[in-house]
Design an enzyme around this catalytic site. Structure first.
Site, PDB file in Angstrom:
ATOM      1  N   GLU A 232       9.607  10.827  -4.232  1.00  0.00           N
ATOM      2  CA  GLU A 232       9.086   9.495  -4.522  1.00  0.00           C
ATOM      3  C   GLU A 232       7.724   9.644  -5.180  1.00  0.00           C
ATOM      4  O   GLU A 232       7.113  10.716  -5.154  1.00  0.00           O
ATOM      5  CB  GLU A 232       8.915   8.672  -3.236  1.00  0.00           C
ATOM      6  N   LYS A 234       3.772   9.227  -5.198  1.00  0.00           N
ATOM      7  CA  LYS A 234       2.693   9.141  -4.209  1.00  0.00           C
ATOM      8  C   LYS A 234       1.812   7.975  -4.632  1.00  0.00           C
ATOM      9  O   LYS A 234       0.993   8.090  -5.542  1.00  0.00           O
ATOM     10  CB  LYS A 234       1.879  10.429  -4.138  1.00  0.00           C
ATOM     11  N   ARG A 239      -2.267   2.997   2.982  1.00  0.00           N
ATOM     12  CA  ARG A 239      -1.155   3.349   3.867  1.00  0.00           C
ATOM     13  C   ARG A 239      -1.169   2.408   5.070  1.00  0.00           C
ATOM     14  O   ARG A 239      -2.219   2.155   5.671  1.00  0.00           O
ATOM     15  CB  ARG A 239      -1.312   4.800   4.323  1.00  0.00           C
ATOM     16  N   ARG A 257      -3.754   3.067   8.146  1.00  0.00           N
ATOM     17  CA  ARG A 257      -3.775   4.416   8.694  1.00  0.00           C
ATOM     18  C   ARG A 257      -5.098   4.706   9.395  1.00  0.00           C
ATOM     19  O   ARG A 257      -5.189   5.576  10.256  1.00  0.00           O
ATOM     20  CB  ARG A 257      -3.552   5.432   7.566  1.00  0.00           C
ATOM     21  N   PHE A 331       8.583   2.917   2.567  1.00  0.00           N
ATOM     22  CA  PHE A 331       9.263   4.177   2.300  1.00  0.00           C
ATOM     23  C   PHE A 331       9.810   4.849   3.552  1.00  0.00           C
ATOM     24  O   PHE A 331      10.397   5.915   3.485  1.00  0.00           O
ATOM     25  CB  PHE A 331       8.383   5.159   1.514  1.00  0.00           C
ATOM     26  N   LYS A 418       2.625  16.563  -0.486  1.00  0.00           N
ATOM     27  CA  LYS A 418       2.114  15.744  -1.587  1.00  0.00           C
ATOM     28  C   LYS A 418       1.817  16.667  -2.773  1.00  0.00           C
ATOM     29  O   LYS A 418       1.098  17.652  -2.647  1.00  0.00           O
ATOM     30  CB  LYS A 418       0.871  14.953  -1.166  1.00  0.00           C
TER      31      LYS A 418
END
Length: 552
Positions: A232, A234, A239, A257, A331, A418
């Protein structure tokens, strides 16, 4: 306060995980629950609101110690920490206070924010007389709202899980979100009862490790074939988790987050979450979004700079059909029908997530959408997606997720990677320097870099501050730069030193935005030193005109 100070010293004096863990377990087993609750909040990274201005603290220290202000400034520069400097300069106390931590915070510190500077100075001097040097250091950090200690939150989780005799994943869930420092909250945290559930509490976020180089080359041979991975973009946003466990509208909560409750900042996302089935927890990214006119579920993500403009609004009152708004791109599915499914492999969770969105359906200007999967047959195809990530999706690169991996707590190796695009880079000249703090005290480690505001060889051109950076150099490189700075200081601006503009560095960063607050007119996102450029002369550094081309 004595016991908490002892804990701080034990944690600060060792780098061994076992010793830190033992110190935490002993403290939380022995401390009064109210003290333990405050200590837990502080160790988890929650900071007290600054109770007293730095200038007021300095005035109180000068009055108590009798030293002049200039000497306090010089000592602070040498020590590198204002709170520690004051703790050592004050006259020795006759005795150390036995007052518990919660009393110090609730009865000594918090009232300071509601009093005058004159009364605050008197209260500080009285407090210092009742604290020994180590206690003063902690006290000074707390009143200034910048207390930190070298302990990972995962160690705190492990220590409390041992005390409560529960699995660390359960304790990590309990510690998600903001911690209220009360005796009742601490009692619930260390309870052995695992049947209860806080409907507003998020799950610990699964984090990704940074991938260096290509996935199918050394040192990444453990990545394996591409068909084992889901790919996917980034996304470059915030987040967050959307939690819908209750039956009423107010039961929708959105957590960042950073353990911040951000529901009120994104009312359109919270409203859209009402369409989700009860017992749903989604993980995803909040992005600024431009909707396509007269189209269903279409549009494109905007930059993080656009999202920042939204975050700076004091009153968020968006209309449902704003052309530019925000979207939550989901996601992962962490909870379905009230059941925690994080232990299921990613491929199964993804199927469940797609099924959920198929049942909810797409709507025009949907503020909750499904993050698309990128279909690559080879790692070369994936590399092409990565190279085009900024242009195609305002993305930072790619996320690689092992199809067979569970939703792990924190940064488990092998699950998520990542694979970021290469950062932007500019060659800039070192023009200002400031001494560091803590372990970097006594060394010039905080640097300001400039670029030319015109053609470098023209007499009217000058270097204007472009970015500040303090990371990216090794200890050996820092020592060499520090030696150069000391030989080439040309002026003083408080703690800042102007430096002869001779050293050129490559400065890497993630993005730019217009900013009238900066002399260059540009703000830089996540600047860091990529390398020194001894092969370049200052006149070869980049210009502000070049930097502005990157804004496009």
């Amino acid at each position: 306060m004595k016991r908490f100070t002892q804990l701080f010293l034990e944690l600060d004096r060792t780098t061994r995980t076992s010793e830190k863990l033992g110190a935490l377990e002993r403290y939380f087993s022995e401390a009064h629950p109210r003290d333990a609750a405050w200590a837990l909040a502080l160790l988890a990274g929650q900071r007290l609101t600054r109770a007293v201005k730095t200038a007021t603290v300095a005035s109180a220290a000068i009055a108590e110690s009798g030293i002049p202000g200039w000497l306090l400034d010089e000592c602070t520069e040498a020590v590198g920490d204002f709170s520690e400097t004051i703790a050592h300069l004050l006259p020795l106390a006759h005795s150390a206070s036995d007052d518990p931590l919660h009393t110090i915070i609730e009865e000594w510190i918090q009232p300071l924010a509601r009093t005058t500077d004159t009364n605050a100075i008197a209260a500080l001097r009285q407090a210092w007389e009742r604290l020994d040097t180590d206690q003063r250091f902690i006290f000074n950090k707390l009143i200034r709202g910048n207390f930190r200690v070298g302990v990972n939150k995962r160690l705190v989780v492990r220590a409390l899980a041992t005390i409560a005799n529960v699995d660390p994943s359960i304790m990590a869930h309990r510690l998600s979100g903001k911690i209220s420092p009360t005796e009742a909250v601490f009692a619930r945290l260390i309870s052995t009862d695992t049947t209860g559930n806080d409907g507003a509490r998020p799950y610990p976020f699964c984090l990704a490790n940074q991938l260096s180089g290509e996935p199918d080359t050394q040192p990444n041979t453990q990545i394996g074939p591409i068909n084992e991975w889901s790919i996917e973009h980034k996304w470059d946003g915030i987040r967050a988790q959307i939690i819908h466990r209750g039956a009423v509208a107010k039961s929708i909560v959105i957590w960042s987050r950073g353990d911040e409750l951000i529901t009120d900042q994104f009312p359109e996302i919270a409203a859209a979450a009402q369409a989700l089935p009860r017992g749903t927890v989604l993980d995803g990214e909040i992005l600024a979004w431009r909707f396509a006119p007269s189209s269903t579920h279409a549009g494109s993500p905007l930059s993080f700079n656009d999202l920042q403009k939204r975050l700076n609004r004091k009153n968020v009152q968006p209309t449902l059909f704003d052309t530019e708004s925000v979207v939550f791109l989901a996601f992962d599915l962490l909870e379905r029908d009230g059941i925690d499914i994080r232990s299921a492999v990613f491929s199964e969770r993804r199927v469940a997530l797609e099924s959920l969105f198929a049942n909810v359906g797409n709507r025009e200007h949907a503020h909750i959408s499904l993050s698309p999967i990128l279909h690559a047959r080879t790692w070369a195809d994936a590399a092409e997606f990565r190279a085009n990530a900024r242009a195609a999706a305002n993305a930072e690169g790619l996320m690689l997720k092992n199809r067979a991996s569970p939703y792990a707590v924190a940064r488990a190796v092998g699950g998520w990677w990542k694979w970021k695009v290469d950062p932007y880079a500019v060659d800039a000249v070192l023009i200002y320097a400031q001494a560091g703090s803590g372990k970097r005290a006594g060394l010039y480690t905080d640097y300001t870099f400039g670029v030319w505001n015109g053609p470098p060889h023209e007499p009217s051109s000058a270097l204007v501050p472009f970015a500040k950076a303090y990371s990216g150099l090794t200890d050996e490189e820092i020592a060499k730069v520090d030696a150069f700075i000391r030989r080439n200081i040309t002026g003083r601006l408080g703690p800042v030193r102007t430096v002869k503009p001779e050293l050129v560095f490559e400065i890497a960063f993630e993005g730019l935005r217009e900013s009238p607050r900066h002399r260059s007119g540009i703000a830089v996102r996540f600047p860091r030193i990529a390398r020194q450029r001894p092969d370049k002369q200052p006149a070869e550094a980049d210009t502000l005109a070049f930097v502005r081309t990157l804004l496009q």
